[in-house]
Design a protein around this motif. Structure first.
Motif, PDB file in Angstrom:
ATOM      1  N   THR A 218      58.302  33.960  49.779  1.00  0.00           N
ATOM      2  CA  THR A 218      58.434  34.330  48.374  1.00  0.00           C
ATOM      3  C   THR A 218      57.086  34.313  47.655  1.00  0.00           C
ATOM      4  O   THR A 218      56.950  34.882  46.575  1.00  0.00           O
ATOM      5  CB  THR A 218      59.423  33.391  47.644  1.00  0.00           C
ATOM      6  N   SER A 219      56.092  33.662  48.249  1.00  0.00           N
ATOM      7  CA  SER A 219      54.749  33.656  47.666  1.00  0.00           C
ATOM      8  C   SER A 219      53.861  34.729  48.296  1.00  0.00           C
ATOM      9  O   SER A 219      52.671  34.822  47.969  1.00  0.00           O
ATOM     10  CB  SER A 219      54.088  32.278  47.875  1.00  0.00           C
TER      11      SER A 219
ATOM     12  N   GLY B  58      43.608  39.430  35.840  1.00  0.00           N
ATOM     13  CA  GLY B  58      44.328  38.514  36.737  1.00  0.00           C
ATOM     14  C   GLY B  58      45.218  37.556  35.981  1.00  0.00           C
ATOM     15  O   GLY B  58      46.349  37.261  36.395  1.00  0.00           O
ATOM     16  N   LEU B  59      44.728  37.059  34.836  1.00  0.00           N
ATOM     17  CA  LEU B  59      45.472  36.078  34.035  1.00  0.00           C
ATOM     18  C   LEU B  59      46.656  36.693  33.303  1.00  0.00           C
ATOM     19  O   LEU B  59      47.585  35.978  32.922  1.00  0.00           O
ATOM     20  CB  LEU B  59      44.536  35.438  33.000  1.00  0.00           C
ATOM     21  N   THR B  60      46.638  38.002  33.076  1.00  0.00           N
ATOM     22  CA  THR B  60      47.696  38.642  32.282  1.00  0.00           C
ATOM     23  C   THR B  60      48.546  39.597  33.124  1.00  0.00           C
ATOM     24  O   THR B  60      49.630  39.225  33.568  1.00  0.00           O
ATOM     25  CB  THR B  60      47.074  39.382  31.089  1.00  0.00           C
ATOM     26  N   LEU B  61      48.049  40.792  33.359  1.00  0.00           N
ATOM     27  CA  LEU B  61      48.832  41.824  34.043  1.00  0.00           C
ATOM     28  C   LEU B  61      49.319  41.371  35.417  1.00  0.00           C
ATOM     29  O   LEU B  61      50.515  41.421  35.729  1.00  0.00           O
ATOM     30  CB  LEU B  61      47.983  43.097  34.178  1.00  0.00           C
ATOM     31  N   VAL B  62      48.390  40.906  36.256  1.00  0.00           N
ATOM     32  CA  VAL B  62      48.750  40.533  37.629  1.00  0.00           C
ATOM     33  C   VAL B  62      49.606  39.271  37.639  1.00  0.00           C
ATOM     34  O   VAL B  62      50.602  39.185  38.369  1.00  0.00           O
ATOM     35  CB  VAL B  62      47.478  40.335  38.490  1.00  0.00           C
ATOM     36  N   ALA B  63      49.251  38.287  36.800  1.00  0.00           N
ATOM     37  CA  ALA B  63      49.992  37.022  36.777  1.00  0.00           C
ATOM     38  C   ALA B  63      51.433  37.223  36.332  1.00  0.00           C
ATOM     39  O   ALA B  63      52.369  36.686  36.938  1.00  0.00           O
ATOM     40  CB  ALA B  63      49.292  36.030  35.854  1.00  0.00           C
ATOM     41  N   VAL B  64      51.627  38.004  35.274  1.00  0.00           N
ATOM     42  CA  VAL B  64      52.994  38.256  34.791  1.00  0.00           C
ATOM     43  C   VAL B  64      53.792  39.019  35.841  1.00  0.00           C
ATOM     44  O   VAL B  64      54.948  38.700  36.123  1.00  0.00           O
ATOM     45  CB  VAL B  64      52.963  39.039  33.454  1.00  0.00           C
ATOM     46  N   GLY B  65      53.153  40.023  36.445  1.00  0.00           N
ATOM     47  CA  GLY B  65      53.846  40.819  37.458  1.00  0.00           C
ATOM     48  C   GLY B  65      54.325  39.995  38.640  1.00  0.00           C
ATOM     49  O   GLY B  65      55.474  40.115  39.077  1.00  0.00           O
ATOM     50  N   THR B  66      53.451  39.124  39.144  1.00  0.00           N
ATOM     51  CA  THR B  66      53.827  38.334  40.322  1.00  0.00           C
ATOM     52  C   THR B  66      54.747  37.168  39.964  1.00  0.00           C
ATOM     53  O   THR B  66      55.295  36.526  40.859  1.00  0.00           O
ATOM     54  CB  THR B  66      52.580  37.803  41.059  1.00  0.00           C
TER      55      THR B  66
ATOM     56  N   LEU C 125      56.860  43.499  45.497  1.00  0.00           N
ATOM     57  CA  LEU C 125      58.082  42.720  45.312  1.00  0.00           C
ATOM     58  C   LEU C 125      59.138  43.086  46.351  1.00  0.00           C
ATOM     59  O   LEU C 125      59.800  42.211  46.923  1.00  0.00           O
ATOM     60  CB  LEU C 125      58.629  42.922  43.893  1.00  0.00           C
ATOM     61  N   LEU C 126      59.305  44.391  46.603  1.00  0.00           N
ATOM     62  CA  LEU C 126      60.304  44.827  47.589  1.00  0.00           C
ATOM     63  C   LEU C 126      59.891  44.419  49.000  1.00  0.00           C
ATOM     64  O   LEU C 126      60.731  43.987  49.803  1.00  0.00           O
ATOM     65  CB  LEU C 126      60.483  46.352  47.513  1.00  0.00           C
TER      66      LEU C 126
END
Length: 315
Positions: A47-48, A210-218, A14-15
């Motif tokens: 941003t992506s 990918g659908l949960t942890l990574v998706a929410v994080g990104t 993110l940073l």
């Protein structure tokens, strides 16, 4: 410790993504690229960048479930979580804004992605098709924005791209670019490694992570942007942010990742999640076409739907 690595990887991503946007925007303006073009292309791609790096890294590490789950899960989270949570804070008056054309383009991108998914692989052929569709949409948006500027109707936020600072010295631009270019692959590597290890620990598939942890994080940057837009009563920015992000996720991220490494998968494993992504996209119809506002009741409904979806995926 593996969860700490996942959080650290996400934080670095993110940073680094923010640093890359600032550096790229100010370098582009310094060399004479019009602010309008910078807003519609460099800022959107920048941003992506976290999602792009995660998907390409996952594809290279033979973890297509994380790559595809990241994009499918992010698009679902963008509608249900990123619009749902801000609506709990304040009513978003989406009824007064016209986002029909961009929304139809997003639906077109969603349909194209689902059609290509029937091949059960995203390879270079899929990548070229997705990127061609992205190019058509970008040229259309740039042409439309130029027409508005000639008519004196261009919005101020397109004249001043996110992260623009006319007084930023050259060394600082170079530092932002360097931090972004080093941090993005480092953060992506940490997050993908940690995510695959978490999947093994809990005996779940890469797709679930990918659908949960990574998706929410990104999706956190989009959530932060939308919350601020809601507080500032900028409903058009909130809705436009979600629509634009979903288009870029499907066309740019999977398009580029598909060119770098093929991503085979079994359609039955992702069919439910693809269906949820499409259903979430269609939930925007009342706000785009029927002039409904995003009220707190809608916020409760969208947030509850997302919580229910994540629970089903984890179970």
């Amino acid at each position: 410790m593996v969860f700490l690595y996942a959080v650290l990887g996400l934080l670095i991503l993110l940073l680094a993504g923010d640093a890359l946007v600032k550096g790229a925007v100010n370098l582009s303006l310094r060399v004479g690229i019009p602010a309008l073009i910078v807003s519609l292309t460099i800022v959107a791609f920048g941003t992506s960048a976290p999602e792009l790096l995660i998907s390409t890294q996952a594809a290279l590490m033979d973890a297509p479930g994380i790559a595809l789950g990241n994009v499918i899960g992010s698009n679902t989270a963008n509608v249900l979580m990123v619009l749902g949570i801000p609506a709990l804070i304040t009513i978003m008056h989406t009824s007064g804004h016209n986002t029909r054309k961009s929304y139809l383009q997003m639906l077109g991108a969603t349909a194209l992605f689902c059609l290509l998914a029937l091949r059960e692989t995203f390879d270079w052929i899929s990548g070229l098709i997705l990127l061609a569709a992205l190019a058509v949409i970008l040229f259309d948006q740039i042409g439309q924005a130029l027409a508005h500027r000639r008519a004196g109707q261009l919005e101020e936020d397109l004249e001043e791209p996110e992260g623009a600072d006319p007084s930023m010295p050259g060394w600082k631009i170079a530092l932002f670019l360097l931090l972004g270019l080093i941090g993005l692959p480092l953060g992506a590597d940490l997050l993908v490694d940690a995510s695959t290890e978490i999947a093994r620990m809990f005996n779940v598939s890469d797709e679930v992570i990918g659908l949960t942890l990574v998706a929410v994080g990104t999706s956190l940057p989009e959530l932060a942007t939308t919350v601020m837009a809601a507080i500032r009563r900028q409903a058009d920015v909130a809705l436009g942010n979600v629509i634009g992000s979903n288009m870029f996720n499907l066309l740019a991220i999977i398009g580029i990742a598909s060119l770098i490494a093929p991503m085979p998968f079994e359609l039955p494993e992702l069919a439910f999640d693809l269906g949820v992504m499409v259903a979430a996209a269609l939930l925007l119809v009342p706000f785009v076409f029927l002039k409904r506002d995003l009220t707190r009741l809608w916020g409760v409904v969208l947030s509850a739907l997302y919580l229910g979806y994540v629970t089903l995926v984890l179970i």
